[in-house]
Structures are given as C-alpha cells and as structure tokens.
Design an enzyme around this catalytic site. Sequence first.
Site, PDB file in Angstrom:
ATOM      1  N   ASP A  20      27.387  60.056  13.568  1.00  0.00           N
ATOM      2  CA  ASP A  20      28.630  59.330  13.554  1.00  0.00           C
ATOM      3  C   ASP A  20      28.172  57.905  13.927  1.00  0.00           C
ATOM      4  OD1 ASP A  20      31.371  58.713  12.469  1.00  0.00           O
ATOM      5  OD2 ASP A  20      31.828  58.683  14.658  1.00  0.00           O
ATOM      6  N   SER A  21      29.237  56.926  13.508  1.00  0.00           N
ATOM      7  CA  SER A  21      29.180  55.627  14.119  1.00  0.00           C
ATOM      8  C   SER A  21      29.431  55.432  15.338  1.00  0.00           C
ATOM      9  CB  SER A  21      30.087  54.721  13.255  1.00  0.00           C
ATOM     10  OG  SER A  21      31.420  55.069  13.414  1.00  0.00           O
ATOM     11  N   TYR A  52      31.702  51.170  10.908  1.00  0.00           N
ATOM     12  CA  TYR A  52      30.978  51.278   9.654  1.00  0.00           C
ATOM     13  C   TYR A  52      31.768  51.102   8.548  1.00  0.00           C
ATOM     14  CZ  TYR A  52      26.705  54.322  11.012  1.00  0.00           C
ATOM     15  OH  TYR A  52      25.270  54.621  11.564  1.00  0.00           O
ATOM     16  N   GLY A  53      33.255  51.160   8.831  1.00  0.00           N
ATOM     17  CA  GLY A  53      34.020  51.219   7.802  1.00  0.00           C
ATOM     18  C   GLY A  53      34.323  49.842   7.125  1.00  0.00           C
ATOM     19  N   CYS A  83      30.981  61.764   9.649  1.00  0.00           N
ATOM     20  CA  CYS A  83      31.578  60.585   9.646  1.00  0.00           C
ATOM     21  C   CYS A  83      31.818  60.441   7.880  1.00  0.00           C
ATOM     22  CB  CYS A  83      30.478  59.193   9.693  1.00  0.00           C
ATOM     23  SG  CYS A  83      31.041  57.705   9.497  1.00  0.00           S
ATOM     24  N   ASN A  84      33.034  59.996   7.509  1.00  0.00           N
ATOM     25  CA  ASN A  84      33.315  60.087   6.354  1.00  0.00           C
ATOM     26  C   ASN A  84      32.682  58.877   5.494  1.00  0.00           C
ATOM     27  OD1 ASN A  84      36.020  61.838   5.633  1.00  0.00           O
ATOM     28  ND2 ASN A  84      35.814  61.501   7.810  1.00  0.00           N
ATOM     29  N   THR A  85      32.601  57.590   6.181  1.00  0.00           N
ATOM     30  CA  THR A  85      32.240  56.692   5.731  1.00  0.00           C
ATOM     31  C   THR A  85      30.859  56.719   5.235  1.00  0.00           C
ATOM     32  OG1 THR A  85      33.627  55.491   6.989  1.00  0.00           O
ATOM     33  CG2 THR A  85      31.988  54.164   5.896  1.00  0.00           C
ATOM     34  N   GLU A 164      37.784  53.659  19.099  1.00  0.00           N
ATOM     35  CA  GLU A 164      36.669  53.703  19.861  1.00  0.00           C
ATOM     36  C   GLU A 164      36.973  53.273  21.116  1.00  0.00           C
ATOM     37  OE1 GLU A 164      33.917  54.946  18.213  1.00  0.00           O
ATOM     38  OE2 GLU A 164      32.655  54.696  19.876  1.00  0.00           O
ATOM     39  N   CYS A 196      38.919  59.869   8.323  1.00  0.00           N
ATOM     40  CA  CYS A 196      37.848  59.559   9.231  1.00  0.00           C
ATOM     41  C   CYS A 196      37.833  60.508  10.250  1.00  0.00           C
ATOM     42  CB  CYS A 196      38.508  58.107   9.609  1.00  0.00           C
ATOM     43  SG  CYS A 196      37.601  57.258  10.775  1.00  0.00           S
ATOM     44  N   THR A 197      36.791  60.560  10.985  1.00  0.00           N
ATOM     45  CA  THR A 197      36.387  61.653  12.172  1.00  0.00           C
ATOM     46  C   THR A 197      37.096  61.129  13.394  1.00  0.00           C
ATOM     47  OG1 THR A 197      34.313  60.976  12.306  1.00  0.00           O
ATOM     48  CG2 THR A 197      34.729  63.002  10.889  1.00  0.00           C
ATOM     49  N   HIS A 198      37.364  59.702  13.572  1.00  0.00           N
ATOM     50  CA  HIS A 198      37.975  59.149  14.864  1.00  0.00           C
ATOM     51  C   HIS A 198      39.492  59.734  14.659  1.00  0.00           C
ATOM     52  CE1 HIS A 198      34.533  56.577  14.902  1.00  0.00           C
ATOM     53  NE2 HIS A 198      34.941  56.186  16.202  1.00  0.00           N
TER      54      HIS A 198
HETATM   55  N1  DGL Z   1      34.210  57.935  11.921  1.00  0.00           N
HETATM   56  C1  DGL Z   1      33.904  57.281  10.760  1.00  0.00           C
HETATM   57  C2  DGL Z   1      34.597  58.031   9.566  1.00  0.00           C
HETATM   58  O1  DGL Z   1      34.906  59.050   9.550  1.00  0.00           O
HETATM   59  C3  DGL Z   1      33.966  55.989  10.694  1.00  0.00           C
HETATM   60  C4  DGL Z   1      34.555  55.035  11.763  1.00  0.00           C
HETATM   61  C5  DGL Z   1      33.981  53.416  11.586  1.00  0.00           C
HETATM   62  O2  DGL Z   1      32.892  53.506  12.012  1.00  0.00           O
HETATM   63  O3  DGL Z   1      34.503  52.845  10.691  1.00  0.00           O
HETATM   64  O4  DGL Z   1      34.770  57.275   8.745  1.00  0.00           O
END
Ligand code: DGL
Length: 280
Positions: A20-21, A52-53, A83-85, A164, A196-198
């Site tokens: 993930d990021s 990453y978004g 990570c979804n992105t 984060e 988003c996994t966050h």
């Molecule tokens: N956790 C990430 C996701 O699922 C991305 C968060 C990010 O870095 O913007 O999209």
Amino acid sequence: MPTSTDLHIMADTRPIGVFDSGIGGLTVASAIMKRLPGEHLLYFGDTAHLPYGDKSPELITRYSLGITRFLMSHHVKAIVIACNTASSLGGKAVEAFVGNEIPVINVIDPTVRYVNKHYTVGKVGLIATKATVKSGIYSRKLHELNPAMPVEEVATPLLAPMIEEGFFDNNISKTIINSYLSNRRLKPVKKLILGCTHYPLILPEIERFYQGKVEIVDSAFQVAEALAAALEERNWLNTEQTKGRRTFYVSDFTESFQKSARLFFGNKLQLQQIDLWKDL
Ligand code: DGL
C-alpha cells in the site's frame, strides 16, 4: 491421507507480499493474518510517495511495478495490492508483469463481487481517493454485474493523509468526515463502500455518523478470502502449524507508520527502510 511428515514437505513457506502507499494496507494484512495465521507476510508501505490518491496514473503504475519487482525478488507466492488507488491504476500493469507465475489479488474485485451478491435495492455509495474515483473502476465493475445498480462515487482526498498522520477520533476528524458524508450525492445511500484501505481505521466515526442506518462495506475480509481461495487452488498454503513471520518495509521511516503497525501487529515489530527508487 498425507502424514504429518508429508504435510511438512508440502508446506509452502514462501511469504505473501502485501503493499500500500502507507498504513492503509495494514487493515488488509491484519485480515489476512486472522484468516491465514500460519502464512508469512512481507509488507511494503510506500510512505515516501503517499498519498497515491493525488498522483497521476503513470506514477502510481511506476510505484506499483517497483514494489512488485521488490516483492518478487523476495520470492513471494502471491501479491496483494492492498490499496484501491494502486489496484485501480496500476493493477493491470502488475498483473501483466507477474503473468501466471503467482496470483495477484487486488482489493476491488472481491469488494465488487461482495456488494453485487448482497445487493437488493437503493443507492450504493463509494468514498475513495481522487485517483480511484476518477478511474471510475467501481461503477464500471459494478455495472458489469448489475447495470441497474445506482452507484455514486465521491472523492474524499483529505481522509487518507489525515489517517496516515494518526489524526482520527477527534473534533477535526469528525468535522472532516461529517462534511464529506453530508454530500448531497451520498443521500440516501443504502450501502457505503470504503474504497480506500485507510478508511477502516475511521470506521467507528463513520458508523457514528450513520447510526446503523447504512451498511458500511469494509472489504478486508473478502480480500483475505480471495487470497485463501487462490492459494488453496494451487495447493500453496503453508501447512506448518506455526505462527507466520511478519516483515515490514517502508520507503521512508515515519513514526505514525510504526505506531499504527504496532497497534495491529504488536510492539516487537521493527520497520526496515529501503529506497527502491534510488537507482531509477
Ligand atoms: N490506501 C490507499 C487506497 O486504498 C491510498 C491512500 C493514498 O495513498 O492516497 O486507495
């Protein structure tokens, strides 16, 4: 019936690569650890490049491929794009790079299958990073399975950096979350996908907003199931009866990553910093 010696010989002790990021993928890694406690995990958090978004598809693909190469050099038996992105923008490139050698599990397909299976009526909402929403991948995949499903995707770009930084469960996070979720387009929503996994890290705050009236879809468990199925199919499960080893790499050491990772995986956890891009 194999004997315990046979099982030992058959045990596939290669680690599972997860990335993930930043800390978001830990929510997925933690679900994997619960579902497959004997598996060794190798986690990479690209903290030097998060979020990453708000990055371009080219950059997200480049980072995803760099991490994939790194994980493969550690002989992983599966890659989980937690990570979804990265799944939205870099997923295809990662799959093409890996080929049929090992399974690649992204976080989107298991979620889409789950939502479709449990869909009855009403609007499905999604909150995610700008890049994921811009890719339109969730609507596209959901509509492939059910063209009549109303889907509304809303970008919530402040959430991942806020999480984060360990910034949740306070007045500021409450204001930001409430302001995003009050978006007209998310009304009235029956299910809300955490794209988003966050975001599972702020699940209690999201639940407080909806007060039980909306089903919140956190797909970490579905992702762990998809991984287990892929390994089972290949007979690649680690059948050794010991607890799996967990190794954590980051591209830049951050206190907040270490703190969150220790919350999930215990205080003994040590982070290793590695710069995958220094020669590029
Ligand atoms: N956790 C990430 C996701 O699922 C991305 C968060 C990010 O870095 O913007 O999209």
